[in-house]
Motif scaffolding. Structure first.
Motif: not given
Length: 249
Positions: A96-118
């Motif tokens: 339902s929110q493709p732009e937000t989901s895709a942007a968040r996914h790109r961030l996860l690839q760049q920020v280890p802390a966000l991958r841990d939070r995921e």
């Protein structure tokens, strides 16, 4: 109102992280972009990592409510279907929110802390599915093993299909997700599909009579599923009868 506030904060944080970088973005900047004070930010979110997944706090509540509602009519719901429906809520939220989901996914690839939070967020969904299954599966099955295995499998399949969708958000992968869920349900133990039997005694319920109980002279109806060999040959009735006798025993 609460959903909208979380939505605005998530979008503001993801946009700032994407533009300015995760480390360089401050809490004050996120709060300003979301239209809230610094104090309000910390009342709602404990950290920058938390705000990125704030929408999942509400979504997890909806998942838990969905599973609880499915128990309102005992014996009528297939617990494996309900877990898959709950996981579908999560998938539909991303779609339902493709732009937000895709942007968040790109961030996860760049920020280890966000991958841990995921990982923490994913585990919370898995725990909700496991708790639900442990509560509703019949006690004679291997409840703990079945609950953990099915919950983990649903989350793994959901995430695999979601990652495929995130690589191209124009594609519709919901049919693929549903087919994968059907495969998981086919592999689930058949005994687990039987409704949980109450352990209440006649004095507990006040509405059972001796004829309702096998020990009180009533009749029991046993339904069993027998796997027949492939082919068009005659059915081995002796084998079927033996399977029924085993079920009655």
């Amino acid at each position: 109102m609460r959903r909208r506030a979380h939505h605005d904060a998530v979008n503001a944080a993801i946009e700032l992280f994407s533009r300015e970088g995760y480390e360089r973005t401050t809490v004050e900047e996120i709060a300003d972009a979301a239209g809230i004070s610094r104090a309000t930010f910390f009342r709602r979110y404990r950290s920058k990592e938390d705000v990125v997944f704030a929408d999942h706090e509400i979504l997890l509540e909806e998942v838990v409510v969905h599973l609880a509602d499915s128990r309102s009519t005992p014996g009528s719901a297939d617990p494996f279907v309900e877990v898959c429906r709950a996981a579908r809520l999560v998938f539909d939220h991303h779609v339902s929110q493709p732009e937000t989901s895709a942007a968040r996914h790109r961030l996860l690839q760049q920020v280890p802390a966000l991958r841990d939070r995921e990982l923490v967020t994913t585990h919370r969904y898995e725990r909700a599915f496991t708790r639900y299954l442990r509560d509703v599966l019949p006690p004679e099955t291997q409840v703990a093993t079945t609950s953990v295995a099915f919950a983990a499998s649903v989350v793994a399949v959901h995430n695999a299909v979601l990652r495929r969708w995130l690589r191209d958000t124009d594609q519709d992968l919901r049919p693929a997700l549903e087919e994968s869920f059907r495969d998981l349900r086919r592999a689930a133990p058949r005994a687990a599909l039987r409704p949980r039997v109450s352990s209440a005694t006649p004095s507990d319920t006040g509405d059972r009579t001796p004829s309702d109980s096998p020990s009180g002279g009533g009749r029991r109806v046993v339904v069993t599923v027998v796997d027949l060999p492939a082919g068009d040959g005659p059915v081995d009735t002796d084998a079927v009868a033996e399977a029924v006798r085993a079920a009655l025993a």
